[in-house]
Design an enzyme around this catalytic site. Structure first.
Site, PDB file in Angstrom:
ATOM      1  CB  THR A  58      -0.922   0.003   1.235  1.00 50.63           C
ATOM      2  OG1 THR A  58      -0.116  -0.173   2.398  1.00 50.63           O
ATOM      3  CG2 THR A  58      -1.959  -1.087   1.147  1.00 50.63           C
ATOM      4  CE  LYS A 106      13.668   5.088  -0.956  1.00 49.67           C
ATOM      5  NZ  LYS A 106      13.854   5.808  -2.229  1.00 49.67           N
ATOM      6  CD  GLU A 151       4.525  10.074  -6.366  1.00 53.50           C
ATOM      7  OE1 GLU A 151       3.329  10.268  -6.619  1.00 53.50           O
ATOM      8  OE2 GLU A 151       5.029   8.951  -6.211  1.00 53.50           O
TER       9      GLU A 151
HETATM   10  N1  LIG Z   1       7.086   1.988  -7.205  1.00 57.77           N
HETATM   11  C1  LIG Z   1       8.321   1.898  -6.756  1.00 57.77           C
HETATM   12  O1  LIG Z   1       9.267   1.984  -7.513  1.00 57.77           O
HETATM   13  C2  LIG Z   1       8.582   1.650  -5.294  1.00 57.77           C
HETATM   14  C3  LIG Z   1       9.902   1.353  -4.890  1.00 57.77           C
HETATM   15  C4  LIG Z   1      10.143   1.062  -3.557  1.00 57.77           C
HETATM   16  C5  LIG Z   1       9.111   1.123  -2.648  1.00 57.77           C
HETATM   17  N2  LIG Z   1       7.842   1.458  -3.059  1.00 57.77           N
HETATM   18  C6  LIG Z   1       6.783   1.482  -2.063  1.00 57.77           C
HETATM   19  O2  LIG Z   1       5.967   0.329  -2.270  1.00 57.77           O
HETATM   20  C7  LIG Z   1       4.601   0.644  -2.020  1.00 57.77           C
HETATM   21  C8  LIG Z   1       3.782   0.386  -3.278  1.00 57.77           C
HETATM   22  O3  LIG Z   1       4.331   1.145  -4.323  1.00 57.77           O
HETATM   23  P1  LIG Z   1       3.558   1.331  -5.711  1.00 57.77           P
HETATM   24  O4  LIG Z   1       4.483   2.061  -6.600  1.00 57.77           O
HETATM   25  O5  LIG Z   1       2.990   0.055  -6.138  1.00 57.77           O
HETATM   26  O6  LIG Z   1       2.407   2.320  -5.255  1.00 57.77           O
HETATM   27  P2  LIG Z   1       1.015   2.605  -6.011  1.00 57.77           P
HETATM   28  O7  LIG Z   1       1.163   2.391  -7.471  1.00 57.77           O
HETATM   29  O8  LIG Z   1       0.526   3.900  -5.494  1.00 57.77           O
HETATM   30  O9  LIG Z   1       0.082   1.418  -5.470  1.00 57.77           O
HETATM   31  C9  LIG Z   1      -0.422   1.377  -4.172  1.00 57.77           C
HETATM   32  C10 LIG Z   1      -1.849   0.898  -4.311  1.00 57.77           C
HETATM   33  O10 LIG Z   1      -2.411   0.693  -3.012  1.00 57.77           O
HETATM   34  C11 LIG Z   1      -3.822   0.939  -3.126  1.00 57.77           C
HETATM   35  N3  LIG Z   1      -4.323   1.268  -1.811  1.00 57.77           N
HETATM   36  C12 LIG Z   1      -4.448   2.494  -1.217  1.00 57.77           C
HETATM   37  N4  LIG Z   1      -4.943   2.376   0.024  1.00 57.77           N
HETATM   38  C13 LIG Z   1      -5.137   1.048   0.235  1.00 57.77           C
HETATM   39  C14 LIG Z   1      -5.655   0.291   1.315  1.00 57.77           C
HETATM   40  N5  LIG Z   1      -6.062   0.884   2.444  1.00 57.77           N
HETATM   41  N6  LIG Z   1      -5.721  -1.060   1.197  1.00 57.77           N
HETATM   42  C15 LIG Z   1      -5.328  -1.689   0.048  1.00 57.77           C
HETATM   43  N7  LIG Z   1      -4.846  -1.002  -1.027  1.00 57.77           N
HETATM   44  C16 LIG Z   1      -4.737   0.345  -0.924  1.00 57.77           C
HETATM   45  C17 LIG Z   1      -3.963   2.071  -4.137  1.00 57.77           C
HETATM   46  O11 LIG Z   1      -5.052   1.960  -5.022  1.00 57.77           O
HETATM   47  P3  LIG Z   1      -6.592   2.061  -4.653  1.00 57.77           P
HETATM   48  O12 LIG Z   1      -6.736   3.205  -3.685  1.00 57.77           O
HETATM   49  O13 LIG Z   1      -7.253   2.287  -5.961  1.00 57.77           O
HETATM   50  O14 LIG Z   1      -6.911   0.748  -4.045  1.00 57.77           O
HETATM   51  C18 LIG Z   1      -2.728   1.892  -5.033  1.00 57.77           C
HETATM   52  O15 LIG Z   1      -3.046   1.342  -6.288  1.00 57.77           O
HETATM   53  C19 LIG Z   1       4.562   2.092  -1.585  1.00 57.77           C
HETATM   54  O16 LIG Z   1       4.599   2.135  -0.174  1.00 57.77           O
HETATM   55  C20 LIG Z   1       5.850   2.664  -2.173  1.00 57.77           C
HETATM   56  O17 LIG Z   1       6.354   3.753  -1.434  1.00 57.77           O
HETATM   57  C21 LIG Z   1       7.561   1.720  -4.362  1.00 57.77           C
END
Ligand SMILES: NC(=O)c1ccc[n+]([C@@H]2O[C@H](COP(=O)([O-])OP(=O)(O)OC[C@H]3O[C@@H](n4cnc5c(N)ncnc54)[C@H](OP(=O)(O)O)[C@@H]3O)[C@@H](O)[C@H]2O)c1
Length: 326
Positions: A81, A210, A195
């Protein structure tokens, strides 16, 4: 092993797809959740059920997937999330709930690990659950695993590095193209590198989270976010970057834990021939070890490479629990 992927965004979709493709034998993906509800099928989800939007499926249940953890319907929580400050929610509650019931956890969400590492580790220890979080720092760069598996016999003295690809991209464009901060930020936003609200990145909080994870999990410290001195890059001028360049240096947003255990995030001058002086969206971290000396790792700190870290953590859970074939 029954897995729940919580958070169906950039990473969640890719991890769920990999599990459905059978990339990790021994894992059955039984649930995938988003903020409005979840899909749960004890016999395992099928690829055709996981479209772009879960709510289109006839099996979609409205409400929180927390109930699946409370009812012991899964053995593994993959928590993906969004990173929320200052609460760390909903991930913090989900992870706490899972670990307290002996459910293993793999996450890339920085907030709960940065804010509550000691507490979560203690809960995991008390129930024997695993808590793995390689994806939280440095994308696909195996920093946490490196410490856990390859550097046990040594002491980490300091850590210093570039831990945020967005700010590094902006500073690189200022360095090589002479752009102002505002122009470089706008370009990064147009490319999807920054963002719409870039505050967490440019004000240094993402790097601070981090760094905290590295300080606590890699160096064994017990630091809080308030212990990190944080300065972002929003006030860096094109002139300052140009002057640094003339002196064969570059301005970089550096996170560091010094030999006295002090944590700081700030723009610093870095020599162009320093191994951590990488450009674009790359991350680089130098770990100074008492015996082995300096070790520098370089790689993409976000995006698709993060999936590698998450799958590797899941693979470890599967192997430790005796479900895997490797
Ligand atoms: N992307 C990267 O490169 C990267 C790298 C390292 C770490 N991270 C971390 O990994 C995590 C996920 O990254 P991401 O890039 O996949 O983020 P993302 O694309 O924003 O996906 C997170 C998803 O979680 C859903 N969400 C929001 N509230 C929720 C809840 N209460 N319960 C279940 N689902 C929920 C959101 O969609 P809905 O609200 O539509 O459900 C969203 O699609 C984040 O914490 C991010 O900081 C990301």
């Amino acid at each position: 092993m029954r897995a729940l992927v919580n958070g169906y965004g950039f990473l969640g979709k890719r991890v769920a797809r990999s599990l459905l493709l059978g990339k990790l034998p021994g894992v059955r993906l039984v649930a995938v959740a988003r903020s409005t509800g979840y899909l749960y099928r004890p016999e395992g989800l099928r690829a055709e059920e996981l479209g772009n939007d879960l709510s289109g499926s006839p099996h979609f249940v409205e409400g929180s997937a927390l109930v699946l953890l409370e009812d012991g319907k899964v053995d593994l929580l993959v928590e993906l999330t969004p990173t929320n400050l200052p609460s760390g929610e909903p991930a913090l509650t989900n992870i706490r709930t899972a670990l307290s019931r002996g459910i293993d956890v793999v996450t890339a969400n920085k907030a709960p690990i940065a804010l509550a590492y000691r507490e979560l580790k203690e809960v995991a220890r008390s129930t024997g659950a695993l808590l793995l979080f390689e994806g939280t720092v440095g994308g696909g760069i195996p920093l946490i695993s490196l410490r856990r598996f390859c550097l046990r016999g040594d002491e980490v003295l300091t850590i210093r590095g570039i831990l945020n690809g967005t700010t590094n991209y902006i500073l690189s464009r200022m360095h090589f193209e002479g752009l102002t901060f505002d122009l470089a930020l706008r370009e990064a936003q147009n490319l999807g590198i920054a963002e719409r609200d870039p505050t967490l990145d440019i004000e240094g909080y993402d790097t601070a989270l981090k760094l905290l994870i590295l300080a606590n999990a890699v160096m064994g410290l017990d630091r809080k976010l308030d212990d990190v001195r944080i300065t972002g890059i929003s006030r860096i001028s094109a002139d300052a970057v140009a002057l640094a360049k003339e002196a064969n240096m570059a301005v970089k947003l550096i996170g560091s834990v010094d030999a006295d255990g002090r944590l700081s995030v700030a723009p610093r001058l870095v020599k162009l021939n320093d191994p951590i002086c990488v450009h674009g969206t790359l991350n680089a971290v130098t770990i100074r070890l008492k015996t082995a000396g300096d070790l520098t790792l370089i790689g993409e700190g976000a995006g698709e490479p993060t999936v590698t870290s998450i799958l590797n953590d899941i693979w470890e859970v599967v192997t430790v629990r005796g479900f895997g074939s490797a």
